[in-house]
Design an enzyme around this catalytic site. Sequence first.
Site, PDB file in Angstrom:
ATOM      1  N   TYR A  25       0.811  -1.219   0.000  1.00 32.46           N
ATOM      2  CA  TYR A  25       0.000   0.000   0.000  1.00 32.46           C
ATOM      3  C   TYR A  25       0.848   1.274   0.000  1.00 32.46           C
ATOM      4  CZ  TYR A  25      -3.879  -3.122   1.142  1.00 32.46           C
ATOM      5  OH  TYR A  25      -4.818  -4.129   1.117  1.00 32.46           O
ATOM      6  N   HIS A  30      -4.735   6.211  -0.751  1.00 30.16           N
ATOM      7  CA  HIS A  30      -5.299   6.087   0.595  1.00 30.16           C
ATOM      8  C   HIS A  30      -4.242   6.276   1.684  1.00 30.16           C
ATOM      9  CE1 HIS A  30      -9.187   5.551   2.186  1.00 30.16           C
ATOM     10  NE2 HIS A  30      -9.208   4.265   2.424  1.00 30.16           N
ATOM     11  N   ASN A  77     -10.058   1.087   8.154  1.00 28.52           N
ATOM     12  CA  ASN A  77     -11.405   1.070   8.730  1.00 28.52           C
ATOM     13  C   ASN A  77     -11.434   0.946  10.249  1.00 28.52           C
ATOM     14  OD1 ASN A  77     -12.080   1.152   6.064  1.00 28.52           O
ATOM     15  ND2 ASN A  77     -13.252  -0.749   6.049  1.00 28.52           N
ATOM     16  N   ASP A 102      -6.548  11.300   3.473  1.00 28.56           N
ATOM     17  CA  ASP A 102      -6.780  11.579   2.063  1.00 28.56           C
ATOM     18  C   ASP A 102      -8.185  12.135   1.848  1.00 28.56           C
ATOM     19  OD1 ASP A 102      -7.300   8.709   2.847  1.00 28.56           O
ATOM     20  OD2 ASP A 102      -8.377   8.754   0.950  1.00 28.56           O
ATOM     21  N   ASN A 123     -13.812   6.328   5.800  1.00 30.23           N
ATOM     22  CA  ASN A 123     -13.948   5.260   6.792  1.00 30.23           C
ATOM     23  C   ASN A 123     -12.987   5.397   7.968  1.00 30.23           C
ATOM     24  OD1 ASN A 123     -16.081   4.001   5.500  1.00 30.23           O
ATOM     25  ND2 ASN A 123     -14.752   2.688   4.266  1.00 30.23           N
TER      26      ASN A 123
END
Length: 198
Positions: A25, A30, A77, A102, A123
């Site tokens: 990631y 994100h 989350n 973000d 989230n």
Amino acid sequence: MALFSRNQGASEWLICGLGNPEPRYDGTRHNAGFAAIDAMAEQWGIRIIKSKFKGLYGTGTAGNHKVILLKPITYMNLSGEAVRAACDFYKIPPERVIVLCDDITQAPGKLRIRKQGSAGGHNGLKSIIAQLSSQEFPRIRIGIGEKPSPDADLANWVLGHFTPDEKKAIEARHKDIAEAACMIMDNQSDKAMSRFNG
């Protein structure tokens, strides 16, 4: 005397950058919050290498303020679990928590600073609001660009990587993000919003 203790919460700020922890990631849209807090840590000479609070963190100073820089490793989350654990330990109230995250409604590199408010569909912010039972924490939202089309998959978009130009635009704002955080801690949120928003 140690720089931080569980009884010194009134003088400390928690600054949390949001993202997802796995190497795959790194550099994704994100993870703009992770990238911003890494840049902030480098600027302030803070090493984010300690493991606790369901995250990685480091402590130090920024201007006249003691700060805890936190990167949750819960995945986006569940970011609130890490924020709440750190707040509970250091006895930091929500209004002394600054969240970097973000924002798909802003062009890459655009900033939106708010003193409080709803999650706006994010989230990570939803989780923090739920865990702290409060919306009253400042946040610096970092533009990552809108989906290329209305029917494009949102998850694929935010987990995708920036183009070189987008990455450059965002990295150019990292010093502004750090300065905005200092202004917020100096009780100059309105000035920060006027200077850096949009």
